[in-house]
Design a protein around this motif. Structure first.
Motif, PDB file in Angstrom:
ATOM      1  N   ALA A 188      37.734  47.791  33.608  1.00 17.50           N
ATOM      2  CA  ALA A 188      36.911  47.720  34.811  1.00 17.50           C
ATOM      3  C   ALA A 188      35.916  48.874  34.872  1.00 17.50           C
ATOM      4  CB  ALA A 188      37.801  47.717  36.052  1.00 17.50           C
ATOM      5  N   ALA A 189      36.330  50.040  34.392  1.00 19.20           N
ATOM      6  CA  ALA A 189      35.438  51.203  34.410  1.00 19.20           C
ATOM      7  C   ALA A 189      34.276  51.053  33.445  1.00 19.20           C
ATOM      8  CB  ALA A 189      36.229  52.466  34.083  1.00 19.20           C
ATOM      9  N   GLY A 190      34.457  50.255  32.384  1.00 18.06           N
ATOM     10  CA  GLY A 190      33.416  50.119  31.380  1.00 18.06           C
ATOM     11  C   GLY A 190      32.435  48.998  31.627  1.00 18.06           C
ATOM     12  N   LEU A 191      32.704  48.126  32.617  1.00 14.71           N
ATOM     13  CA  LEU A 191      31.829  46.989  32.873  1.00 14.71           C
ATOM     14  C   LEU A 191      30.522  47.429  33.520  1.00 14.71           C
ATOM     15  CD1 LEU A 191      34.399  44.374  34.241  1.00 14.71           C
ATOM     16  CD2 LEU A 191      33.306  44.368  31.988  1.00 14.71           C
ATOM     17  N   ALA A 192      29.467  46.674  33.268  1.00 14.78           N
ATOM     18  CA  ALA A 192      28.170  46.960  33.860  1.00 14.78           C
ATOM     19  C   ALA A 192      28.198  46.657  35.356  1.00 14.78           C
ATOM     20  CB  ALA A 192      27.097  46.108  33.179  1.00 14.78           C
ATOM     21  N   PRO A 193      27.337  47.304  36.141  1.00 17.93           N
ATOM     22  CA  PRO A 193      27.260  46.998  37.571  1.00 17.93           C
ATOM     23  C   PRO A 193      26.993  45.509  37.794  1.00 17.93           C
ATOM     24  CG  PRO A 193      26.002  48.975  37.063  1.00 17.93           C
ATOM     25  CD  PRO A 193      26.421  48.384  35.743  1.00 17.93           C
ATOM     26  N   GLY A 194      27.658  44.955  38.806  1.00 16.45           N
ATOM     27  CA  GLY A 194      27.496  43.541  39.111  1.00 16.45           C
ATOM     28  C   GLY A 194      28.539  42.649  38.469  1.00 16.45           C
ATOM     29  N   ARG A 196      32.500  41.657  37.679  1.00 20.33           N
ATOM     30  CA  ARG A 196      33.783  41.860  38.336  1.00 20.33           C
ATOM     31  C   ARG A 196      34.928  41.571  37.395  1.00 20.33           C
ATOM     32  NH1 ARG A 196      35.722  36.900  41.490  1.00 20.33           N
ATOM     33  NH2 ARG A 196      34.290  35.204  40.961  1.00 20.33           N
ATOM     34  N   CYS A 197      36.063  42.162  37.689  1.00 19.77           N
ATOM     35  CA  CYS A 197      37.233  42.066  36.819  1.00 19.77           C
ATOM     36  C   CYS A 197      38.417  41.556  37.635  1.00 19.77           C
ATOM     37  CB  CYS A 197      37.548  43.441  36.232  1.00 19.77           C
ATOM     38  SG  CYS A 197      38.919  43.450  35.063  1.00 19.77           S
ATOM     39  N   LEU A 198      39.118  40.576  37.075  1.00 17.21           N
ATOM     40  CA  LEU A 198      40.297  40.007  37.715  1.00 17.21           C
ATOM     41  C   LEU A 198      41.517  40.294  36.856  1.00 17.21           C
ATOM     42  CD1 LEU A 198      41.766  38.083  39.754  1.00 17.21           C
ATOM     43  CD2 LEU A 198      41.190  36.227  38.158  1.00 17.21           C
ATOM     44  N   GLY A 199      42.554  40.838  37.458  1.00 15.86           N
ATOM     45  CA  GLY A 199      43.810  41.069  36.763  1.00 15.86           C
ATOM     46  C   GLY A 199      44.859  40.066  37.202  1.00 15.86           C
ATOM     47  N   CYS A 224      37.253  53.031  40.136  1.00 14.52           N
ATOM     48  CA  CYS A 224      35.930  52.632  39.657  1.00 14.52           C
ATOM     49  C   CYS A 224      35.950  51.186  39.192  1.00 14.52           C
ATOM     50  CB  CYS A 224      35.420  53.542  38.542  1.00 14.52           C
ATOM     51  SG  CYS A 224      36.638  54.003  37.317  1.00 14.52           S
ATOM     52  N   GLY A 225      34.786  50.548  39.278  1.00 16.52           N
ATOM     53  CA  GLY A 225      34.653  49.153  38.898  1.00 16.52           C
ATOM     54  C   GLY A 225      35.060  48.215  40.028  1.00 16.52           C
ATOM     55  N   ASP A 226      34.589  46.989  39.943  1.00 12.69           N
ATOM     56  CA  ASP A 226      34.891  45.959  40.926  1.00 12.69           C
ATOM     57  C   ASP A 226      36.042  45.119  40.380  1.00 12.69           C
ATOM     58  OD1 ASP A 226      34.979  43.902  42.733  1.00 12.69           O
ATOM     59  OD2 ASP A 226      32.978  43.113  42.302  1.00 12.69           O
ATOM     60  N   TRP A 227      37.272  45.416  40.805  1.00  8.01           N
ATOM     61  CA  TRP A 227      38.430  44.706  40.281  1.00  8.01           C
ATOM     62  C   TRP A 227      39.373  44.278  41.398  1.00  8.01           C
ATOM     63  CZ3 TRP A 227      43.141  46.985  41.280  1.00  8.01           C
ATOM     64  CH2 TRP A 227      43.155  48.378  41.512  1.00  8.01           C
ATOM     65  N   THR A 228      40.049  43.163  41.158  1.00  5.20           N
ATOM     66  CA  THR A 228      41.056  42.637  42.073  1.00  5.20           C
ATOM     67  C   THR A 228      42.217  42.096  41.250  1.00  5.20           C
ATOM     68  OG1 THR A 228      39.972  40.474  42.110  1.00  5.20           O
ATOM     69  CG2 THR A 228      39.403  42.015  43.890  1.00  5.20           C
ATOM     70  N   LEU A 229      43.342  41.841  41.908  1.00  3.11           N
ATOM     71  CA  LEU A 229      44.517  41.259  41.268  1.00  3.11           C
ATOM     72  C   LEU A 229      44.887  39.958  41.966  1.00  3.11           C
ATOM     73  CD1 LEU A 229      46.833  44.418  40.937  1.00  3.11           C
ATOM     74  CD2 LEU A 229      45.248  43.507  39.233  1.00  3.11           C
ATOM     75  N   ASP A 230      45.438  39.018  41.199  1.00  2.00           N
ATOM     76  CA  ASP A 230      46.013  37.798  41.761  1.00  2.00           C
ATOM     77  C   ASP A 230      47.445  37.702  41.259  1.00  2.00           C
ATOM     78  OD1 ASP A 230      46.781  35.142  42.406  1.00  2.00           O
ATOM     79  OD2 ASP A 230      44.669  34.550  42.499  1.00  2.00           O
TER      80      ASP A 230
END
Length: 297
Positions: A188-194, A196-199, A224-230
């Motif tokens: 998630a920290a390495g992804l470009a702005p915009g 998103r990351c799902l765990g 950091c990063g745009d991440w969520t969990l399901d």
């Protein structure tokens, strides 16, 4: 990582697009980030997490922790054999010491890992300094380099940031199955702005969000990063499967000719199919699923 060049990792790992009507009918593209192809024995996120720790070990014995079916223990044992490093695996479950080794632990032993079994209460306290020191003394590994369960520490998290960087600009959303959360924390920290990351956690409990935040704060200073969990797709917990999940994985294999690892990857792919059906992704979204491993023979 020049000391590990002898292992010839395939980096960046390939990005493969699949044609799957379960995604196409919702206007989605499905991409697979084939981290399972990085190295034949140090597969996927195990390479990304172990490589910086093996460099830091600088030739010392490596001690790490896991359950009886731990992918991380197998990867560490394989790395020890390939690099000529002594390894010790501290295994949860003292009762296992008197039983025949299962195929996973037998592979660890065949690769030269010395197995040390501890009772479950001790294992739960393994991160406490006094308990850790006592375990290392008992395992005759007091001067060893210690890698935590699952390989998730600050070095590993920073190593996994490259996974996000490799995907930046190539997808809109990235999804990954989570055990200890270290790979997601770096990805998630390495992804470009915009992006998103799902765990998709493979364990029950709902505790992982706090663990990932803690890993990111230790590695990068903040969340950091745009991440969520399901949390809905663990199928009973770690190392658990169901007939429904097995049938899904077999169908996916038949459709795409891709062996599907059951403990992590099958749960991730099942979750993505369900989320696509629920309309969780806007039409036009390119979703990249990280394939972190392959079936254990």
């Amino acid at each position: 990582m020049t000391g590990l060049d002898i292992l010839r990792p395939r980096l960046p790992s390939p990005l493969q697009e699949l044609s799957d009507p379960r995604f196409a009918r919702h206007g989605l593209r499905l991409l697979l980030k084939r981290d399972d192809l990085i190295h034949p024995e140090l597969i996927g996120n195990k390479w990304r997490k172990l490589a910086p720790n093996l460099t830091a070990a600088a030739g010392r014995t490596v001690v790490t922790f896991g359950g009886a079916y731990s992918n991380h223990l197998r990867a560490t044992a394989a790395a020890g054999r390939l690099l000529g490093l002594p390894t010790v695996g501290v295994v949860r479950g003292e009762e296992l010491a008197d039983r025949p080794l299962n195929p996973s632990l037998a592979r660890c032993a065949a690769d030269g890992m010395r197995l040390y079994f501890v009772d479950r209460p001790t294992y739960r306290r393994k991160t406490e300094p006094d308990t850790l020191a006592r375990v290392l003394r008992a395992a005759q590994a007091e001067d060893a380099y210690v890698v935590p369960e699952g390989g998730s520490n600050s070095l590993a998290v920073r190593g996994c940031r490259a996974l996000g960087e490799e995907l930046s600009g190539r997808a809109d959303a990235v999804a990954i199955a989570c055990g200890t959360g270290g790979t997601l924390a770096g990805l998630a920290a390495g992804l470009a702005p915009g992006m998103r990351c799902l765990g998709v956690p493979v364990l029950k409990g709902g505790f992982l969000s706090a663990d990932i935040e803690s890993l990111q704060r230790r590695a990068f200073g903040s969340r950091c990063g745009d991440w969520t969990l399901d949390d809905r797709f663990h199928f009973g917990g770690y190392a658990r499967t169901t007939p429904e999940l097995d049938a899904f994985a077999e169908d996916f294999e038949h459709r795409h000719g891709l062996p599907v690892e059951r403990l992590y990857v099958a749960k991730l792919l099942y979750g993505l199919v369900a989320l696509a059906e629920e309309g969780a992704f806007a039409r036009g979204t390119a979703v990249a699923a990280v394939v972190t491993g392959r079936p254990f023979p």
